[in-house]
Design a protein around this motif. Structure first.
Motif, PDB file in Angstrom:
ATOM      1  N   ALA A  16      36.782   6.214  22.510  1.00 13.57           N
ATOM      2  CA  ALA A  16      36.371   6.223  21.301  1.00 13.57           C
ATOM      3  C   ALA A  16      36.798   7.810  20.788  1.00 13.57           C
ATOM      4  O   ALA A  16      37.643   7.895  19.822  1.00 13.57           O
ATOM      5  N   THR A  17      36.912   8.962  21.684  1.00 10.92           N
ATOM      6  CA  THR A  17      38.268  10.211  20.558  1.00 10.92           C
ATOM      7  C   THR A  17      39.311  10.388  20.712  1.00 10.92           C
ATOM      8  O   THR A  17      39.711  11.112  20.797  1.00 10.92           O
ATOM      9  N   LEU A  20      41.730   5.614  21.119  1.00 14.66           N
ATOM     10  CA  LEU A  20      41.083   5.073  20.132  1.00 14.66           C
ATOM     11  C   LEU A  20      42.482   5.084  19.147  1.00 14.66           C
ATOM     12  O   LEU A  20      42.382   4.497  18.022  1.00 14.66           O
ATOM     13  N   PRO A  21      41.692   7.018  18.456  1.00 13.63           N
ATOM     14  CA  PRO A  21      42.742   7.241  17.169  1.00 13.63           C
ATOM     15  C   PRO A  21      43.837   7.767  17.560  1.00 13.63           C
ATOM     16  O   PRO A  21      44.169   7.659  16.285  1.00 13.63           O
ATOM     17  N   ASN A  78      31.751  16.108  17.394  1.00 16.30           N
ATOM     18  CA  ASN A  78      31.588  15.157  16.454  1.00 16.30           C
ATOM     19  C   ASN A  78      30.846  15.322  15.107  1.00 16.30           C
ATOM     20  O   ASN A  78      31.718  14.660  14.827  1.00 16.30           O
ATOM     21  N   GLY A 105      39.187   3.719  11.507  1.00 15.31           N
ATOM     22  CA  GLY A 105      39.002   5.393  12.780  1.00 15.31           C
ATOM     23  C   GLY A 105      38.022   6.701  12.308  1.00 15.31           C
ATOM     24  O   GLY A 105      37.820   7.420  12.715  1.00 15.31           O
ATOM     25  N   LEU A 108      35.144   6.468  14.366  1.00 13.59           N
ATOM     26  CA  LEU A 108      35.372   7.152  15.434  1.00 13.59           C
ATOM     27  C   LEU A 108      34.108   7.657  16.553  1.00 13.59           C
ATOM     28  O   LEU A 108      33.645   7.727  17.393  1.00 13.59           O
ATOM     29  N   VAL A 111      30.502   7.038  16.461  1.00 15.49           N
ATOM     30  CA  VAL A 111      30.742   6.046  17.809  1.00 15.49           C
ATOM     31  C   VAL A 111      30.347   7.169  19.018  1.00 15.49           C
ATOM     32  O   VAL A 111      29.563   6.450  19.778  1.00 15.49           O
TER      33      VAL A 111
END
Length: 137
Positions: A16-17, A20-21, A78, A105, A108, A111
């Protein structure tokens, strides 16, 4: 032991970090161009640090207390990143030339926070189990 459930949660937080970005835009500008995290150095630094903390937490599976502390630091990081995203979207919200459509985005960090909280719960559960076994000896 790398086969514990918190490792799965941490690997998903890494995805997720860290992965996906690159594929999901933060928002779409009014002119149709997608705004990705690499266009802002602060976002790059915070996502990179979050990804690094997740990897270090996965590697330090033998030191559950350090893993727990790294998870908490990662949650705070986060939350800061999420706050920056929310500030940016509220500061220039609406149909201004800056931001016209929010992207997936932006969510994220949420998540990642959920996955890190689940990982920390599992780490705490393991730590309590080890302490209870030590009392029986």
């Amino acid at each position: 032991m790398l086969q514990r459930i918190q490792t799965i949660y941490l690997l998903l937080a890494f995805v997720a970090t860290g992965i996906l970005p690159f594929f999901l835009p933060l928002w779409t500008m009014a002119n149709g161009k997608e705004y990705v995290f690499m266009q802002n150095q602060v976002y790059v630094a915070l996502l990179g640090l979050s990804t690094t903390l997740t990897i270090v937490s996965i590697i330090s599976y033998k030191k559950r207390q350090n893993q727990f502390v790294l998870g908490r630091l990662n949650i705070i990081l986060n939350l800061i990143l999420l706050g920056l995203f929310v500030y940016r979207s509220l500061n220039v919200s609406g149909e201004t030339p800056a931001v016209s459509e929010k992207g997936i985005g932006m969510f994220l960090p949420i998540v990642a926070i959920v996955l890190l909280v689940l990982a920390n719960k599992a780490i705490k559960k393991d730590e309590d189990l080890v302490k209870s076994v030590d009392r029986l000896r």
